[in-house]
Motif scaffolding. Structure first.
Motif, short mmCIF file in Angstrom:
data_model
loop_
_atom_site.label_atom_id
_atom_site.label_comp_id
_atom_site.label_asym_id
_atom_site.label_seq_id
_atom_site.Cartn_x
_atom_site.Cartn_y
_atom_site.Cartn_z
N LEU A 25 -12.35 -4.16 -11.19
CA LEU A 25 -12.99 -3.58 -10.07
C LEU A 25 -13.52 -4.40 -9.10
CD1 LEU A 25 -14.87 -0.36 -11.72
CD2 LEU A 25 -12.52 -0.50 -10.74
N GLU A 26 -13.08 -4.65 -7.97
CA GLU A 26 -13.74 -5.52 -7.04
C GLU A 26 -14.86 -5.00 -6.21
OE1 GLU A 26 -12.58 -8.92 -3.47
OE2 GLU A 26 -11.20 -7.68 -4.47
N LEU A 27 -15.97 -5.49 -6.51
CA LEU A 27 -16.98 -4.74 -5.77
C LEU A 27 -17.28 -5.28 -4.35
CD1 LEU A 27 -19.56 -5.61 -8.80
CD2 LEU A 27 -18.27 -3.51 -8.23
N PRO A 28 -18.08 -4.62 -3.57
CA PRO A 28 -18.22 -5.02 -2.24
C PRO A 28 -18.64 -6.62 -2.09
CG PRO A 28 -19.05 -2.88 -2.33
CD PRO A 28 -18.73 -3.52 -3.85
N ASP A 29 -19.35 -7.06 -2.87
CA ASP A 29 -19.74 -8.49 -2.78
C ASP A 29 -18.85 -9.55 -3.17
OD1 ASP A 29 -20.08 -8.08 -5.51
OD2 ASP A 29 -22.32 -8.54 -5.49
N GLY A 30 -17.62 -9.17 -3.66
CA GLY A 30 -16.43 -9.73 -4.13
C GLY A 30 -16.60 -10.08 -5.54
N ARG A 31 -17.48 -9.67 -6.29
CA ARG A 31 -17.48 -9.97 -8.01
C ARG A 31 -16.52 -8.88 -8.31
NH1 ARG A 31 -22.41 -8.23 -10.43
NH2 ARG A 31 -22.76 -7.09 -8.66
N ILE A 32 -16.09 -9.48 -9.50
CA ILE A 32 -15.08 -8.35 -10.21
C ILE A 32 -15.79 -8.04 -11.49
CG2 ILE A 32 -12.92 -8.68 -11.68
CD1 ILE A 32 -12.43 -9.16 -8.63
N GLN A 33 -15.56 -6.84 -11.67
CA GLN A 33 -15.95 -6.02 -12.58
C GLN A 33 -15.03 -5.44 -13.72
OE1 GLN A 33 -19.07 -3.02 -11.93
NE2 GLN A 33 -19.33 -2.19 -13.94
N ARG A 34 -15.16 -5.73 -15.05
CA ARG A 34 -14.38 -5.18 -15.82
C ARG A 34 -14.75 -3.62 -16.39
NH1 ARG A 34 -11.11 -9.34 -18.39
NH2 ARG A 34 -11.18 -8.17 -20.41
N ALA A 35 -13.89 -2.83 -16.75
CA ALA A 35 -14.01 -1.52 -17.28
C ALA A 35 -12.98 -1.10 -18.04
CB ALA A 35 -14.70 -0.53 -16.28
N LEU A 36 -13.30 -0.14 -19.13
CA LEU A 36 -12.16 0.65 -19.75
C LEU A 36 -11.61 1.63 -18.95
CD1 LEU A 36 -13.71 0.76 -23.46
CD2 LEU A 36 -12.05 -1.02 -22.58
N GLY A 37 -10.21 1.69 -19.04
CA GLY A 37 -9.56 2.67 -18.07
C GLY A 37 -9.86 4.08 -18.91
N GLN A 38 -10.01 4.30 -20.06
CA GLN A 38 -10.31 5.55 -20.82
C GLN A 38 -11.40 4.97 -22.04
OE1 GLN A 38 -6.92 7.41 -22.41
NE2 GLN A 38 -5.97 7.61 -20.52
N PRO A 39 -12.30 6.14 -22.38
CA PRO A 39 -13.05 5.72 -23.48
C PRO A 39 -12.15 5.27 -24.80
CG PRO A 39 -13.56 7.67 -22.52
CD PRO A 39 -12.38 7.44 -22.03
N LEU A 40 -12.54 4.27 -25.48
CA LEU A 40 -11.81 4.29 -26.86
C LEU A 40 -11.54 5.49 -27.89
CD1 LEU A 40 -13.15 0.86 -28.01
CD2 LEU A 40 -11.19 0.99 -26.59
N THR A 41 -10.97 5.66 -28.66
CA THR A 41 -10.99 6.85 -29.62
C THR A 41 -11.80 6.48 -30.58
OG1 THR A 41 -8.84 5.71 -30.89
CG2 THR A 41 -8.21 7.07 -29.04
#
Length: 59
Positions: A25-41
């Motif tokens: 995810l690119e944040l408004p300040d230009g930083r990149i944030q990583r996240a899981l697309g779905q919770p782990l099983t």
């Protein structure tokens, strides 16, 4: 294949993690944030816990 394995092979473990998606995810300040697309099983979390890790290794 739906079987419970007491001593899974490396290939069986990797197959469980094949569909883990990490979203960037690119944040408004230009930083990149990583996240899981779905919770782990449950199984994925259990394997990571056995290795002494948690889902933060993906993010």
């Amino acid at each position: 294949g739906g079987r419970k394995l007491t001593r899974p092979t490396g290939q069986a473990i990797f197959q469980l993690f094949w569909y883990v998606r990490v979203v960037l995810l690119e944040l408004p300040d230009g930083r990149i944030q990583r996240a899981l697309g779905q919770p782990l099983t449950y199984e994925q979390r259990r394997i990571l816990q056995g290795l002494g890790m948690d889902e933060s290794i993906y993010v």
